[in-house]
Design an enzyme around this catalytic site. Sequence first.
Site, PDB file in Angstrom:
ATOM      1  N   ARG A   1     -51.943   3.935  12.003  1.00 28.77           N
ATOM      2  CA  ARG A   1     -51.189   5.107  12.460  1.00 28.77           C
ATOM      3  C   ARG A   1     -52.127   6.311  12.505  1.00 28.77           C
ATOM      4  O   ARG A   1     -52.421   6.890  11.470  1.00 28.77           O
ATOM      5  CB  ARG A   1     -50.016   5.369  11.506  1.00 28.77           C
ATOM      6  CG  ARG A   1     -48.946   6.290  12.102  1.00 28.77           C
ATOM      7  CD  ARG A   1     -47.956   6.708  11.035  1.00 28.77           C
ATOM      8  NE  ARG A   1     -48.503   7.777  10.221  1.00 28.77           N
ATOM      9  CZ  ARG A   1     -48.213   7.975   8.936  1.00 28.77           C
ATOM     10  NH1 ARG A   1     -47.384   7.179   8.302  1.00 28.77           N
ATOM     11  NH2 ARG A   1     -48.769   8.980   8.271  1.00 28.77           N
TER      12      ARG A   1
ATOM     13  N   HIS B   1     -46.832  10.869  10.157  1.00 29.28           N
ATOM     14  CA  HIS B   1     -45.646  10.012  10.316  1.00 29.28           C
ATOM     15  C   HIS B   1     -44.769  10.534  11.452  1.00 29.28           C
ATOM     16  O   HIS B   1     -44.383   9.812  12.364  1.00 29.28           O
ATOM     17  CB  HIS B   1     -44.860   9.952   9.007  1.00 29.28           C
ATOM     18  CG  HIS B   1     -43.474   9.399   9.164  1.00 29.28           C
ATOM     19  ND1 HIS B   1     -43.233   8.101   9.570  1.00 29.28           N
ATOM     20  CD2 HIS B   1     -42.260   9.975   8.997  1.00 29.28           C
ATOM     21  CE1 HIS B   1     -41.921   7.903   9.634  1.00 29.28           C
ATOM     22  NE2 HIS B   1     -41.306   9.023   9.299  1.00 29.28           N
TER      23      HIS B   1
ATOM     24  N   TYR C   1     -51.857  12.865   1.800  1.00 25.05           N
ATOM     25  CA  TYR C   1     -51.954  11.555   1.148  1.00 25.05           C
ATOM     26  C   TYR C   1     -53.050  10.641   1.696  1.00 25.05           C
ATOM     27  O   TYR C   1     -53.221   9.536   1.223  1.00 25.05           O
ATOM     28  CB  TYR C   1     -50.597  10.839   1.186  1.00 25.05           C
ATOM     29  CG  TYR C   1     -49.936  10.783   2.552  1.00 25.05           C
ATOM     30  CD1 TYR C   1     -50.307   9.806   3.472  1.00 25.05           C
ATOM     31  CD2 TYR C   1     -48.946  11.689   2.912  1.00 25.05           C
ATOM     32  CE1 TYR C   1     -49.704   9.742   4.712  1.00 25.05           C
ATOM     33  CE2 TYR C   1     -48.333  11.637   4.151  1.00 25.05           C
ATOM     34  CZ  TYR C   1     -48.721  10.654   5.052  1.00 25.05           C
ATOM     35  OH  TYR C   1     -48.117  10.598   6.283  1.00 25.05           O
TER      36      TYR C   1
END
Lengths: 353, 326
Positions: free
Chosen positions: A255, A259, A268
Amino acid sequence: MTVSFKFDSLQYLDTDGAVVFEPLPEWANDAAILIPLYRTMVETRAFDAKAVALQRTGQLGTYASSLGQEAIGVATASVMTADDVLLPTYREYGAQFWRGTTMAEILLYWGGDERGSDYAGPRGDFPISVPIATHACHAVGVAYAMKLRQQPHAAVCFVGDGATSKGDFYEAINAAGVWRLPVVFVVTNNQWAISVPVSKQTAAETLAHKSVAAGIAGRRVDGNDCLAMKQAATEAIDNARNGRGPTLLEALTYRMSDHTTADDASRYRSAEEVDAHRLQDPIDRLRRYMESRGLWADAEEQELHDATAQRVEQQVKVYLDTPAPAPQTMFDHLYATLPRAFDAQRQAVIEEK
Amino acid sequence: MPEVTLVEAVNTALARAMGTDENVVVLGEDVGVNGGVFRATAGLQERFGEARVIDTPLAENLIAGTAVGMAAHGLKPIAEIQFMGFIYPALDQLLSHASRLRTRTRGRLTCPLVLRAPFGGGIHAPEHHSESTEALFAHIPGLRVVIPSSPARAYGLLLASIHDPDPVVFLEPKRIYRIVKQDVADDGHALPLDVCFVLRSGTDVTLVTWGAMTHETIQAADALSSAGISAEVIDVATIKPLDIETILESVEKTGRCVIVHEAARSGGWGAEISAQIMERGLLSLLAPVQRVTGYDTVMPLFRLEDRYMPSVDRIVQAAHATLGFE
């Protein structure tokens, strides 16, 4: 005792587009096959960048980007027929565009309008499923209906890596195995479920391993290698259509985006990690391969980018020019016929200024 | 006309629907070879085959989710959840998908499924087998919630639910699965959904209930009648969407209303009915609406079950309270 065995990942092309595994599928030299795949991936990416820009400028709601994982949906959808049924999660616009869902519809959906899920594309395709993995059970139902009617079609369900932790997923692959259904579960393993990496989702060696417990076929594929993805999807969907049972297809990707536009992935994961994956880009890889075979040149690339930009702008205009639905339409599809019990509420909505 | 129990009427309606429409399939735990733990699907698999009478893996979320997929793809699934106590894994599918698929696709995809489940207390069943949580489902926009109270209504309302183009949660009061027999003609005749049934006409007080509690409520009406009080008894039957008009007409006539349900009191469907009477029928009322319900406690195991369930006495007392109000 821990039983260990390997699921090798199918890969034809390295990051430079050089062939590292042979024989290639027959169609791998066919420009008529490859160019549409490439074009839809490029369109999907251009759409994606535009959607993020629309969100950043307040013209779209929260949006989930598909950046870097375009090959999985596009290649899989290229194997499907209109009679097959797609059950997508968010981030599979490539598959949806290939099948005929329009960019304007996807923008309407993220722009807060249900009409965005009334697809121009195959009318039996499911809308984007946001509750994770819940639609894996729907795929079982769709595939059951196909099998009961002895139709040579397949249900193709896309879920992410996080979805493989949910009961819905286990229940679905388990039942698909018991009933030997014509269904393919494509697990887009992009390594991150928002902030949780795959290593925190499961102790299983790979996600394909989960097929073993369900008694169904499992396969791993480099999801950034469009050729490998198309070949793996071809085999899985062909097996489904011809009574050879379901497949769990783990497609490896990354990815590249946050998100959603409401997320900040720098909290993160490191920029270095993300950068390292740029080399894996599925679009660059296919282009280099096509160029190396003399199937694609700079002039065509420029032409495609110009045409794509125009197409995206035209679709954005359709979206932005679509007026909000009348407020009472929230009642229009609640039931086939609105029960009398709700007439007063509908009227109140109309009368409220 | 054959005399049948409520559960036999369910079975007859299922067989009728399967015989009439090849798109109808039945799925659930133990519904096939075993014919269902309550025998509701007895004989169906022998008659219609394994492909249409489907023993599923033991997973209620799967059962509901599979039914959603089937329904959206042209079948008419009738899914059985073995007991309401095990229905909650299916709640996600009902709330997130079945109830909203039509809305979210502007009618492109629809979800004509029926989810059946036995429910309610009074048969000294094990833990988790006796609750009444119909209000959870009635709260969900886009669902229908239908509860039969007799063999004839089970047959007619189940057929109607199967014919309905939208999802129906069909809750079967298992306490009365076998206590009453009734002549039910297997003529394929469906009863109307979305309307209450007036079981008994009266002029002094309206008793509103559904499911198994119709029995205690009728007994209460008998007791009141002996005391010279004329009670009207309404079986709501389709609790969502609610036919408030029939209830309001009755309350306009009687001026008093008692709502009876097994479910816990707070947020029970009686609260919704009471609220709607207040909103639209306040000036008809001669006394506050009363509720006779289960308590806001965890449903006790069966040593105390009878103390939890609304009794005939409690219903009679509540009716007297409305009559004595000044």
